[in-house]
Structures are given as structure tokens and as C-alpha cells.
Design a protein around this motif. Structure first.
Motif, mmCIF file in Angstrom:
data_model
loop_
_atom_site.group_PDB
_atom_site.id
_atom_site.type_symbol
_atom_site.label_atom_id
_atom_site.label_comp_id
_atom_site.label_asym_id
_atom_site.label_seq_id
_atom_site.Cartn_x
_atom_site.Cartn_y
_atom_site.Cartn_z
ATOM 1 N N LEU A 223 0.845 -1.181 0.000
ATOM 2 C CA LEU A 223 0.000 0.000 0.000
ATOM 3 C C LEU A 223 0.882 1.233 0.000
ATOM 4 O O LEU A 223 1.697 1.422 0.900
ATOM 5 N N PHE A 224 0.718 2.080 -1.008
ATOM 6 C CA PHE A 224 1.553 3.258 -1.168
ATOM 7 C C PHE A 224 1.046 4.410 -0.300
ATOM 8 O O PHE A 224 0.116 4.247 0.497
ATOM 9 N N SER A 225 1.649 5.576 -0.460
ATOM 10 C CA SER A 225 1.318 6.725 0.373
ATOM 11 C C SER A 225 -0.048 7.309 0.018
ATOM 12 O O SER A 225 -0.553 7.119 -1.079
ATOM 13 N N LYS A 226 -0.607 8.022 0.973
ATOM 14 C CA LYS A 226 -1.904 8.695 0.813
ATOM 15 C C LYS A 226 -3.003 7.711 0.444
ATOM 16 O O LYS A 226 -3.876 7.995 -0.380
ATOM 17 N N VAL A 227 -2.963 6.547 1.062
ATOM 18 C CA VAL A 227 -4.011 5.540 0.894
ATOM 19 C C VAL A 227 -4.780 5.436 2.201
ATOM 20 O O VAL A 227 -4.177 5.370 3.274
ATOM 21 N N ARG A 228 -6.081 5.408 2.108
ATOM 22 C CA ARG A 228 -6.916 5.258 3.302
ATOM 23 C C ARG A 228 -7.796 4.027 3.140
ATOM 24 O O ARG A 228 -8.513 3.887 2.142
ATOM 25 N N VAL A 229 -7.730 3.138 4.122
ATOM 26 C CA VAL A 229 -8.535 1.926 4.131
ATOM 27 C C VAL A 229 -9.558 2.052 5.255
ATOM 28 O O VAL A 229 -9.185 2.154 6.427
ATOM 29 N N GLN A 230 -10.834 2.026 4.904
ATOM 30 C CA GLN A 230 -11.880 2.150 5.908
ATOM 31 C C GLN A 230 -12.035 0.849 6.698
ATOM 32 O O GLN A 230 -11.363 -0.143 6.425
ATOM 33 N N ALA A 231 -12.942 0.848 7.659
ATOM 34 C CA ALA A 231 -13.091 -0.270 8.602
ATOM 35 C C ALA A 231 -13.585 -1.540 7.923
ATOM 36 O O ALA A 231 -14.285 -1.501 6.914
ATOM 37 N N PHE A 232 -13.182 -2.670 8.503
ATOM 38 C CA PHE A 232 -13.696 -4.000 8.170
ATOM 39 C C PHE A 232 -13.374 -4.444 6.745
ATOM 40 O O PHE A 232 -14.108 -5.233 6.162
ATOM 41 N N CYS A 233 -12.301 -3.944 6.186
ATOM 42 C CA CYS A 233 -11.859 -4.395 4.867
ATOM 43 C C CYS A 233 -10.936 -5.601 5.012
ATOM 44 O O CYS A 233 -10.328 -5.823 6.060
ATOM 45 N N ASN A 234 -10.823 -6.359 3.949
ATOM 46 C CA ASN A 234 -9.924 -7.511 3.916
ATOM 47 C C ASN A 234 -9.137 -7.450 2.610
ATOM 48 O O ASN A 234 -9.709 -7.606 1.530
ATOM 49 N N LEU A 235 -7.841 -7.204 2.722
ATOM 50 C CA LEU A 235 -6.977 -7.061 1.548
ATOM 51 C C LEU A 235 -5.953 -8.183 1.540
ATOM 52 O O LEU A 235 -5.206 -8.366 2.505
ATOM 53 N N ASP A 236 -5.912 -8.931 0.447
ATOM 54 C CA ASP A 236 -4.974 -10.042 0.311
ATOM 55 C C ASP A 236 -4.333 -9.980 -1.073
ATOM 56 O O ASP A 236 -5.040 -9.964 -2.079
ATOM 57 N N GLN A 237 -2.995 -9.900 -1.109
ATOM 58 C CA GLN A 237 -2.232 -9.849 -2.355
ATOM 59 C C GLN A 237 -2.688 -8.663 -3.216
ATOM 60 O O GLN A 237 -2.950 -8.789 -4.404
ATOM 61 N N VAL A 238 -2.748 -7.503 -2.586
ATOM 62 C CA VAL A 238 -3.253 -6.302 -3.229
ATOM 63 C C VAL A 238 -2.139 -5.264 -3.336
ATOM 64 O O VAL A 238 -1.363 -5.082 -2.403
ATOM 65 N N VAL A 239 -2.065 -4.589 -4.476
ATOM 66 C CA VAL A 239 -1.145 -3.477 -4.674
ATOM 67 C C VAL A 239 -1.985 -2.222 -4.890
ATOM 68 O O VAL A 239 -2.772 -2.157 -5.851
ATOM 69 N N VAL A 240 -1.844 -1.252 -3.978
ATOM 70 C CA VAL A 240 -2.636 -0.026 -4.054
ATOM 71 C C VAL A 240 -1.687 1.139 -4.276
ATOM 72 O O VAL A 240 -0.837 1.442 -3.434
ATOM 73 N N LEU A 241 -1.835 1.818 -5.405
ATOM 74 C CA LEU A 241 -0.997 2.965 -5.725
ATOM 75 C C LEU A 241 -1.484 4.214 -4.969
ATOM 76 O O LEU A 241 -2.546 4.188 -4.346
ATOM 77 N N PRO A 242 -0.735 5.308 -4.998
ATOM 78 C CA PRO A 242 -1.033 6.452 -4.126
ATOM 79 C C PRO A 242 -2.410 7.082 -4.361
ATOM 80 O O PRO A 242 -3.023 6.925 -5.407
ATOM 81 N N ASN A 243 -2.849 7.811 -3.312
ATOM 82 C CA ASN A 243 -4.058 8.645 -3.381
ATOM 83 C C ASN A 243 -5.323 7.835 -3.624
ATOM 84 O O ASN A 243 -6.175 8.218 -4.424
ATOM 85 N N CYS A 244 -5.444 6.702 -2.946
ATOM 86 C CA CYS A 244 -6.641 5.876 -3.084
ATOM 87 C C CYS A 244 -7.381 5.782 -1.754
ATOM 88 O O CYS A 244 -6.785 5.918 -0.684
ATOM 89 N N GLU A 245 -8.678 5.531 -1.845
ATOM 90 C CA GLU A 245 -9.478 5.261 -0.655
ATOM 91 C C GLU A 245 -10.300 4.016 -0.904
ATOM 92 O O GLU A 245 -10.958 3.885 -1.946
ATOM 93 N N ILE A 246 -10.270 3.089 0.050
ATOM 94 C CA ILE A 246 -10.989 1.824 -0.063
ATOM 95 C C ILE A 246 -12.148 1.846 0.927
ATOM 96 O O ILE A 246 -11.938 1.970 2.137
ATOM 97 N N GLY A 247 -13.348 1.742 0.410
ATOM 98 C CA GLY A 247 -14.549 1.890 1.213
ATOM 99 C C GLY A 247 -14.740 0.778 2.226
ATOM 100 O O GLY A 247 -14.218 -0.340 2.086
ATOM 101 N N GLN A 248 -15.498 1.071 3.254
ATOM 102 C CA GLN A 248 -15.732 0.154 4.368
ATOM 103 C C GLN A 248 -16.286 -1.188 3.882
ATOM 104 O O GLN A 248 -17.139 -1.261 3.015
ATOM 105 N N GLY A 249 -15.760 -2.270 4.475
ATOM 106 C CA GLY A 249 -16.260 -3.601 4.194
ATOM 107 C C GLY A 249 -15.850 -4.182 2.862
ATOM 108 O O GLY A 249 -16.374 -5.225 2.453
ATOM 109 N N SER A 250 -14.908 -3.576 2.163
ATOM 110 C CA SER A 250 -14.474 -4.101 0.863
ATOM 111 C C SER A 250 -13.591 -5.329 1.047
ATOM 112 O O SER A 250 -12.805 -5.410 2.000
ATOM 113 N N LYS A 251 -13.690 -6.268 0.115
ATOM 114 C CA LYS A 251 -12.864 -7.479 0.115
ATOM 115 C C LYS A 251 -12.153 -7.555 -1.237
ATOM 116 O O LYS A 251 -12.805 -7.679 -2.275
#
Length: 308
Positions: A223-251
Motif C-alpha cells: 500500500l503506497f502513500s496517501k491511501v486510506r482503508v476504511q473499517a472492516f476491509c480484507n486485503l490479500d495480495q493487493v497493490v494499491v498505488l497512491p491517493n486511493c481510498e478503499i470503502g468500508q467492508g471491501s474485500k
């Protein structure tokens, strides 16, 4: 380039990851009195059709060059391997200028290094091979040279996940041969479980994180800089580039998220291959690419607001 009056010109590939001491490559070029030197590496024969493949003699002179052959030739002493071009070249400057001028005036040329320039040089007997092992900078003793071509989604995803292993082959913490890059002055990452029942099940395993997260699970992820992961998410083998937001409960599983994406709440990617392929880009190896434009098309938005 001519205004600098260089004697030699080093041409590099922009989509490869490796550590090489270019001074050793240049020295080899000068000492061999070659007009062109091509850096090369051994690759599995079944993977070599995506590269320029060469044959060399006992003096490392390139005797044949095939650009992305359907049936790559094996090496004489190791038929399961092919000798592939790394897309790294050293030229005598005047020789390169002459080649480019000639190629520019050739209406039958596709004006491509691998298809036109290098085969012509080989035909003239002016190309030498430089083995990557002669100038690579290994991460540790007895560790094979690290080199990755990241020109596809699968290879980009895989190279990033290489860094989450216990002992990554590419040592980005090497102080003797550091990787210099631009560093923004950012606040440190933070993580806040939002409910007590999540606090005990809040591991961040084998991941590199520069992120704000709230009670989510992450494993084998970058997970790169300026990334926000909301509550109850599950991330496995994920590459997140900068300036992203992942909404609550995402899998999310086996996903590459392009910069500036806002993933809606409850999004599930990586569980249904057919649905993933309909909504996003799914690679041959099952890695899903998600971009801002894909979400805009999916939800009929004119644009998805970027996370600042």
C-alpha cells in the motif's frame, strides 16, 4: 544529445527492475573495442518469446538475434534456457548516430531497436553480449541476480509482492547500493481498530504499508502513500498505488488499484472471475486491474473524484 559530445551512449529500459553497476558494463564495452554491447540474461526458454533472443560465440560476439521468436532457441550448454536481451545497450556515439540516420531514411524499417537496429548491427558483426552476472549488484552472497520485466499487469503485481516476502531478492534496504527515489514529507501511517472484537484479529502480515487504516485485515500487500482503508476491509495480495481510498467492508484479492481510485463501500473483487472480467481488466493469471476510468464507466459517472 550531440550537444554534449559524448563518446558513448547508454540506452536503458524503463520497465525493468534490477540493480546493475553501469560502470562495469561501460568498461566491458570499452575493453572489448565493440561498437555496440547488449546486456543479456538467461531466462527459461518457455518465457523467452517475449524478448529478443541471441546466440553468442566463445568470445561473446553475438552471431544471431531474433526479436520475440515464437520458438526461442535454447543455449547450447543449457537447452532449457535462452539468452535474452535486457533492453540495455552501450553504443559508440558516432556509430549510433550513423545507424539512426540510416534507419530514419529507410522506408522499409519499422524504426524499432529490437526489430531493426540490433539485427542490423549483428549482421555487420559489431555486437557483443554482456552477461548480467558480470555487473549485477546482488542483494546477498549466493543469491541469484534479480531482474524483472514489469511490462504486464501480472509481472507488475508479482514484482511488488516480491517485496512482501520474508527475505526479498531485491534488497531495497541496502545502504551500500541504495535505490534513490523522490520522498515526500508525509505523516507516519496510523491504524485504529474501531471495535474491540476486531482488535484481536487485526494482523498486518507480510505487507508494506504507508497507509491510514481502521480495523482492517491486510496480508501480502503493498500500500503506497496517501491511501486510506476504511473499517472492516480484507486485503490479500493487493497493490494499491497512491491517493486511493478503499470503502468500508471491501474485500479485495489479487488486485492492482491504480492511483486516485475511490473504491465504493462493500466492493468485492477477486472472488468471481467472470464478474471481475465484466467490470474490470482481469489478466491471464487472474490479477484484476482497477482504474478510475473503469469505475466511472461502471457507475455511469462522468468522473470519480480523486482522493486528495
Amino acid at each position: 544529445m550531440r550537444s554534449y559530445e559524448p563518446e558513448y551512449i547508454l540506452v536503458l529500459a524503463g520497465d525493468h527492475i534490477y540493480k546493475m553497476d553501469y560502470s562495469m558494463l561501460l568498461l566491458d564495452h570499452v575493453e572489448s573495442k565493440s561498437l555496440c554491447t547488449v546486456a543479456c540474461i538467461e531466462v527459461p526458454r518457455e518465457d523467452a518469446s517475449g524478448f529478443g533472443v541471441m546466440d553468442v560465440d566463445e568470445n561473446r560476439k553475438i552471431t544471431r538475434f531474433l526479436e520475440k521468436p515464437a520458438d526461442p532457441p535454447g543455449m547450447p550448454d543449457n537447452p532449457d534456457k535462452s539468452l535474452a536481451s535486457m533492453g540495455i545497450y552501450v553504443f559508440n556515439a558516432d556509430y549510433l548516430y550513423r545507424l539512426l540516420d540510416e534507419d530514419c531514411g529507410d522506408n522499409t524499417s519499422s524504426h524499432d531497436f529490437g526489430k531493426d537496429i540490433i539485427p542490423k548491427i549483428v549482421g555487420q558483426g559489431n555486437a557483443m553480449a554482456h552477461y548480467f552476472s558480470m555487473s549485477c549488484v546482488p542483494s546477498a552472497q549466493f543469491v541469484p541476480p534479480y531482474w524483472r520485466d514489469v511490462g504486464t499487469i501480472d509481472s507488475f503485481w508479482s514484482a511488488n509482492l516480491d517485496l512482501t516476502s520474508n527475505m526479498p531478492q531485491l534488497n531495497i534496504y541496502d545502504e551500500d547500493w541504495p535505490i534513490w527515489t523522490y520522498q515526500e514529507q508525509e505523516p507516519p501511517p496510523n491504524s485504529f481498530p474501531t471495535h474491540m472484537e476486531w482488535m484481536e484479529s487485526f494482523p498486518i502480515r507480510w505487507s508494506q504499508v504507508a497507509v491510514s487504516s481502521a480495523g482492517s485485515k491486510m496480508s501480502n500487500s503493498i500500500l503506497f502513500s496517501k491511501v486510506r482503508v476504511q473499517a472492516f476491509c480484507n486485503l490479500d495480495q493487493v497493490v494499491v498505488l497512491p491517493n486511493c481510498e478503499i470503502g468500508q467492508g471491501s474485500k479485495l484479492k489479487k488486485v492492482v488499484i491504480d492511483r486516485g481510485c475511490r473504491i465504493p463501500e462493500g466492493t468485492i473483487i477477486g472472488e468471481d472471475p467472470e464478474l471481475d472480467a465484466q467490470r474490470f481488466y482481469r489478466s491471464p493469471n487472474g490479477v484484476v486491474l482497477v482504474t478510475q476510468e473503469m469505475f466511472a464507466k461502471l457507475y455511469n459517472f462522468e468522473h470519480i473524484p480523486k482522493v486528495e
